[in-house]
Design an enzyme around this catalytic site. Structure first.
Site, PDB file in Angstrom:
ATOM      1  N   GLU A 232       0.894  -1.165   0.000  1.00  0.00           N
ATOM      2  CA  GLU A 232       0.000   0.000   0.000  1.00  0.00           C
ATOM      3  C   GLU A 232       0.924   1.205   0.000  1.00  0.00           C
ATOM      4  O   GLU A 232       1.613   1.476   0.971  1.00  0.00           O
ATOM      5  CB  GLU A 232      -0.874  -0.033   1.249  1.00  0.00           C
ATOM      6  N   CYS A 269      -3.197   7.500   5.428  1.00  0.00           N
ATOM      7  CA  CYS A 269      -3.167   7.149   4.004  1.00  0.00           C
ATOM      8  C   CYS A 269      -4.418   7.604   3.281  1.00  0.00           C
ATOM      9  O   CYS A 269      -4.436   7.657   2.055  1.00  0.00           O
ATOM     10  CB  CYS A 269      -2.938   5.663   3.816  1.00  0.00           C
ATOM     11  N   GLU A 361       1.760  12.639  -3.628  1.00  0.00           N
ATOM     12  CA  GLU A 361       1.308  12.758  -2.250  1.00  0.00           C
ATOM     13  C   GLU A 361       2.253  13.620  -1.410  1.00  0.00           C
ATOM     14  O   GLU A 361       3.477  13.553  -1.551  1.00  0.00           O
ATOM     15  CB  GLU A 361       1.231  11.339  -1.638  1.00  0.00           C
TER      16      GLU A 361
END
Lengths: 497, 497
Positions: A232, A269, A361
């Site tokens: 992930e 996340c 991100e």
């Protein structure tokens, strides 16, 4: 280094892997009731030591006590939820084909298929959830439930907590009758990397940065016998707001946004990295007022602080980025970084022209408000700019439930694992229907790392053909001693095709 | 080059990929009944043209008419079986969490999860099953059932058959209301490789050699956005025979072995490459007699013939390999190779010392009889020498169903996807409980490429949170218009954990 023994730095990676393989021999044969009991015992051990564990976690991570208590509770619930999954047995996906002499393609044998544990699993713990995505977190719970021994590579951000959790959980598992090396802990990065390549390790799970995830994925793919790698790696979780939604409830919406970006200092996340609003939306006042009320929060560790400082600097350096609220960044005498949330605004076009520097991100309490012009095809914008996410959120007006909106929702489903209609993505329920995984780079595969479907990543199909009852695994025997649900393909059915 | 248009060599890979992506838009929204009807129409089209198709296949592959008619029938049954899977809807794995204000971790949202098609699938056809693992074969059927458009890279071993099948199936699919580019065909190797790297392609399936499979796997892994690669790469399918089984039925056993090695000239992924018998077993007479009765058979194509000649030569060149029956190898005036089966014998120890030259697959009618000494741990031998297979077969005596044998069976399950107790692995039933996939190098992942579970490879989970009814996909709506099975996590359940 195992959880139950005193640290022994000389113990080799090979030894840890061999112990895991030995444990697998026994663990893969345990009855579901025993494995379920082990998981429940692990949950109880964590709950029994909550005060001690939360205190260590606070010290090591800087996360707030209430958040950590909630996370610890969640971690226990997760273990108990998987205990229920094991006891239920539906996850085994048992399929029985009755032998059929009249099968349309010629006599069909007796075939019985179920899912088996893949073998020892290597789990790289994350920094941002020191309980729920760490030693006894979701990947560990799912792998243990499947019947796989777990080797956890501890995250260096909370080493004492990792040791203590491993000690408690390992003792609970063995106390419940599971083999000794069912859970082992290694702490060095070298050990983690060596284990990725060890023949005894049959799958690896990872939660962390895209850079490290790609490195580990490449190593698993380059093995003589490649193994599955469940990473992930990162998600920007865009939130799309329709003009009508803003007209109806802009105050609540913008306050909710700031809260979702700010919780746990944005180190989640599923933090919304982008809020897309129509050009002309007035958001400054609400955002600035709400952001100014967020108390200063420590970042998890120096590595995350460095990354945050660097990425925020990169974004602020792009021409055309307007600062809405500057949350600052300061280091204390211990070298820890403290922040409050920062918000910037850009026109949609700038995202297109600036590319990765804006689109990648930013891990921490930072988010970008994107102004989209009237007539923008939001589905196309997501496909182009945000193709792979854990979540996508859409805020619509009360009447906007048909036509183009329905078609937009369907298109969003291709770019995220969870689609929210209203609300905020930063709460991840631990339930059967949760999906925490999405198209690259959100995850490396299409599995989920939260919710009960996560067990599927650590299973493989095995079929038995014409085996005598005594040689079948229990869930495939006629008498069904574990009482698991099964799907039967009856003799004679092919005449109906 | 598409199936429905005349060949157009200028049509670019990009065009094919774009058409697949466009088709996906529509196909992913089709009701299950429509997709099922398309699959049934494809099956009917194949059956309606059986004579024509079998004639082309005979000419291009050298396979026997009866075998090809059986395979064509199997291919139709496979399509119809997947039509049933689609209509049933259990494959969607629908999970509904009721919103729960009293959930143990705080209010739980309404969450509804099902599986979605991944997007356009690239399918590399195999040479050895010109129907069942080719244009309209298992991977195509599974992907179409999932709702994924398919681009087939035709195998050069049967180009005319590939064109004709694509034409018929594509017309049947569009006739049933599916989008035009639901099935497309490309023929050049360059196109296949370029498509592996095309952003619109979301998964690839492959049946073929380990060498090519590894090359393609590396390319999918090296994409900026890696995609799943489902490769079936090779298997040696050992058959283990206990001393008692031999005492009871050595004649039948050995004759069955020769027949299983010889069918379709051994060009089957489940051909038994090794027969393990106790030292001292007398097998020469039966094997030689049975092998001598096998008619000469053409190998599929010059590339397979070259590989067969080379590999057999390598094995025969190893000191200590004894030829039991030499089946020969001759080329006709057209350059086609003709063979009958060859059998050799070796002591178990020689496998260990010789390594890959003996252990790697020989694709064709060739098999190795391995003599194991009294007291051999067969489970350990399999783990060491044959760690990854599609199948493992164990022939036991009638009383051998307990103790060490049960433990051996459990260990065998780690090294193959299908465990046969008696019988031969070369018939692969197309049913719900079939598993055709196993540890590396049998397959690159733990999925199956035969049987209804194969659909799982082309699906991914998507969850909707707090969505109004009108914006939910049909299987997640309260009214359940497609009438699919669903698992509900009811409100209030967490108080029981």
């Amino acid at each position: 280094m195992t959880a139950t023994a005193a640290p022994d730095l000389d113990r080799t990676v090979d030894d840890v892997a061999r112990r895991a393989a030995d444990a697998f021999d026994e663990l893969s044969r345990t009855a579901p009731a025993v494995r379920a009991e082990g998981l429940r015992a692990a949950a109880a051990a964590l709950a029994d030591h909550a005060d001690e564990l939360v205190a260590i976690a606070q010290e090591e991570t800087g996360l707030a006590e209430a958040r950590l208590r909630g996370e610890l509770k969640r971690t226990g619930v997760q273990l108990r939820l998987f205990a229920n999954v094991v006891a239920d047995g539906a996850y085994l996906d048992v399929r029985l084909d009755e032998a059929d002499p009249d099968f349309v393609l010629g006599p069909r044998p007796d075939l019985r298929r179920s899912l088996w544990p893949v073998g020892p699993v290597l789990n790289f713990a994350a920094s941002n959830f020191p309980f729920a995505f760490s030693v006894a977190g979701g990947d560990t719970a799912a792998a243990l439930a499947a019947g796989c021994p777990v080797i956890v590579k501890a995250h260096p951000g909370h080493p004492l907590l990792s040791e203590r959790v491993a000690e408690l959980v390992s003792a609970a598992l063995t106390g419940a009758g599971l083999p000794e090396a069912t859970l082992q802990l290694v702490t060095s990065q070298d050990a983690g990397i060596a284990l990725v390549e060890h023949p005894a390790v049959r799958a690896a799970a990872f939660t962390g940065s895209q850079r490290v995830g790609q490195l580990l994925a490449a190593r698993t793919a380059a093995r003589p016998d490649p193994i599955p790698f469940f990473g992930e790696l990162g998600s920007v979780n865009p939130v799309l707001v329709s003009p009508e939604a803003l007209r109806e409830r802009s105050g609540d919406l913008l306050a909710g946004y700031v809260a979702s970006v700010s919780g746990s200092a944005g180190q989640l996340c599923t933090k919304p990295g982008f809020l897309l609003v129509p050009v002309g939306t007035e958001y400054d006042d609400v955002v600035v007022t709400a952001a100014a009320q967020v108390p200063e929060h420590r970042l998890l560790n120096p590595s995350i602080a460095d990354g945050y400082e660097r990425r925020v600097g990169q974004v602020l350096g792009v021409d055309g980025v307007r600062v809405v609220h500057d949350g600052g960044f300061r280091r204390d005498a211990d070298g820890q970084a403290w922040v409050t949330p920062t918000f910037v605004a850009v026109p949609l076009d700038l995202l297109r022209s600036a590319g990765p520097v804006l689109l990648d991100e930013v891990f921490g309490p930072f988010s970008v408000i994107v102004e989209y012009p009237d007539g923008t095809d939001l589905g196309a914008a997501v496909a182009e700019l945000f193709p792979g996410n854990l979540t996508l959120t859409l805020h619509l007006g009360s009447g906007e439930t048909e036509g183009e909106w329905a078609s937009l929702v369907a298109r969003l489903g291709r770019h995220a694992g969870r689609i929210l209609l209203g609300g905020w993505p930063t709460g991840v329920a631990v339930t059967p229907a949760m999906q925490h995984g999405g198209p690259w780079p959100a995850t490396t595969t299409d599995g989920t790392s939260v919710g009960t479907a996560a067990i599927g990543r650590f299973l493989r199909g095995v079929a038995f053909q014409d085996a005598p009852q005594e040689l079948l695994p229990p869930p495939l025997r006629d008498e069904n001693p574990w009482d698991v649900p099964r799907t039967v393909a009856p003799r004679g059915e092919s005449s109906l095709w």
